[in-house]
Design an enzyme around this catalytic site. Sequence first.
Site, short mmCIF file in Angstrom:
data_model
loop_
_atom_site.label_atom_id
_atom_site.label_comp_id
_atom_site.label_asym_id
_atom_site.label_seq_id
_atom_site.Cartn_x
_atom_site.Cartn_y
_atom_site.Cartn_z
N ARG A 33 91.18 84.35 94.54
CA ARG A 33 91.34 84.07 96.04
C ARG A 33 92.48 83.64 96.60
NH1 ARG A 33 86.09 84.87 98.91
NH2 ARG A 33 87.31 84.39 100.70
N ASN A 70 80.90 89.34 86.76
CA ASN A 70 81.73 88.60 87.57
C ASN A 70 81.76 86.91 87.25
OD1 ASN A 70 82.82 86.83 89.86
ND2 ASN A 70 82.86 88.61 91.02
N HIS A 89 87.73 87.27 90.93
CA HIS A 89 88.25 87.36 92.02
C HIS A 89 89.24 86.32 92.38
CE1 HIS A 89 87.67 87.74 96.76
NE2 HIS A 89 88.97 87.63 96.50
N HIS A 116 76.99 86.16 90.94
CA HIS A 116 76.60 84.78 91.50
C HIS A 116 75.16 84.73 90.73
CE1 HIS A 116 74.20 82.22 94.14
NE2 HIS A 116 75.68 81.45 94.23
N GLU A 147 83.70 100.90 95.34
CA GLU A 147 82.66 100.03 95.23
C GLU A 147 82.01 100.00 96.26
OE1 GLU A 147 83.17 96.92 92.42
OE2 GLU A 147 81.62 95.64 93.19
N ARG A 181 89.85 79.02 95.37
CA ARG A 181 88.58 78.06 95.25
C ARG A 181 87.87 78.18 94.12
NH1 ARG A 181 84.89 81.15 99.65
NH2 ARG A 181 86.66 80.99 101.07
N HIS A 182 88.02 79.53 93.16
CA HIS A 182 87.17 79.43 91.97
C HIS A 182 88.38 79.74 90.85
CE1 HIS A 182 86.60 83.32 93.57
NE2 HIS A 182 85.52 83.01 94.13
N HIS A 216 77.49 93.15 94.80
CA HIS A 216 77.26 91.98 95.77
C HIS A 216 76.11 91.86 95.89
CE1 HIS A 216 78.35 88.86 98.50
NE2 HIS A 216 79.66 89.07 98.09
N THR A 241 81.73 84.05 100.93
CA THR A 241 81.66 85.15 100.01
C THR A 241 82.45 86.29 100.70
OG1 THR A 241 80.72 86.49 98.22
CG2 THR A 241 79.53 85.72 100.21
N THR A 242 82.55 87.34 99.91
CA THR A 242 83.26 88.60 100.43
C THR A 242 82.25 89.14 101.59
OG1 THR A 242 84.45 89.04 98.56
CG2 THR A 242 84.59 90.55 100.02
N GLU A 300 89.61 91.31 91.02
CA GLU A 300 89.46 91.53 92.72
C GLU A 300 90.43 90.80 93.49
OE1 GLU A 300 85.39 90.23 93.53
OE2 GLU A 300 84.32 91.50 92.40
N HIS A 348 82.03 82.31 89.57
CA HIS A 348 81.12 80.86 89.91
C HIS A 348 80.99 80.02 88.58
CE1 HIS A 348 80.91 82.15 93.93
NE2 HIS A 348 80.57 83.25 93.41
N1 PXP Z 1 81.94 93.06 93.95
C1 PXP Z 1 82.66 92.75 94.62
C2 PXP Z 1 83.82 93.47 95.10
C3 PXP Z 1 82.71 91.28 95.06
O1 PXP Z 1 83.73 90.82 95.84
C4 PXP Z 1 81.74 90.56 94.42
C5 PXP Z 1 81.65 89.04 94.59
O2 PXP Z 1 83.05 88.48 94.29
C6 PXP Z 1 80.59 91.01 93.25
C7 PXP Z 1 80.82 92.46 93.42
C8 PXP Z 1 79.64 90.18 92.92
O3 PXP Z 1 78.86 89.75 93.85
P1 PXP Z 1 77.79 88.66 93.44
O4 PXP Z 1 78.69 87.30 92.79
O5 PXP Z 1 76.97 88.32 94.65
O6 PXP Z 1 76.94 89.28 92.20
#
Ligand code: PXP
Length: 244
Positions: free
Chosen positions: A49, A11, A47, A217, A155, A53-54, A194, A104-105, A74, A14
């Site tokens: 949003r 992902n 993602h 992240h 997921e 924001r990112h 996550h 965050t989510t 996402e 960030h």
């Molecule tokens: N999976 C989903 C569905 C998410 O929304 C996120 C965060 O955007 C992640 C995985 C990745 O999470 P992290 O950035 O904390 O690794």
Amino acid sequence: MPSLPLRLGVNIDHVATIRNARGGRHPDPVRSAYLAAAAGADGITAHLREDRRHISDGDIARLANEIQLPLNLEMAATEEMVSIALRHRPHAACIVPEKREERTTEGGLEVAGNMDALRPIVARLVDAGIRVSMFIEPDPRQLDAAKALGAPVVELHTGSYCDHEGAARDHELERIRAAAAHAAAIGLECHAGHGLSFDTVKPIAAIGSIAELNIGHFLVGEAIFIGFEAAIRHMRALMDEARR
Ligand code: PXP
């Protein structure tokens, strides 16, 4: 049941967060997607949003057009996001809950309580050939609801597992294990993600019916210290070790 191969979706949200702190173009999330591919990622997750924001609309267009790896978009279950997904046709779309004020989510999508609203959204994405996943808490009720909507993938939210320690973390891990087993039993492909880090990834990666982890992240943060490619390679190695 024999273990499935385990994919790593990186992902890159960030990378865009850092870019947006100053405006301009650096660091470029698309460049980070190429690096992730070189380091062994199996897919790129981003993602878009509502508040942008990112990741930006332009990032999604470039990721969809330029990168070779499968793109996992996402997105919130909104009309705006559905039309963006239908325009770019990513390999996959992961439907996530979105609150404007959250950092965050937070928590998984309430699928069981929103079947009527979600049904047409899932159907339109599935009909367009996009592999739909639903980001949910490890709760059999939510898994059954995702299955009933025709989503092929779920997921599992690993945030609570990562946030806790000791016995409470073990309890969260058990919930994830049970949910992954339930997903396999009802014919859903199971992903997880996550908050995962080098310290927390192995017990999740050891669950043989999980097919994909999405991690962002921590990898972007760790890139400051050891580099993005090295962070991804180490994460991949830990996943492979856990799977053996
Ligand atoms: N999976 C989903 C569905 C998410 O929304 C996120 C965060 O955007 C992640 C995985 C990745 O999470 P992290 O950035 O904390 O690794």
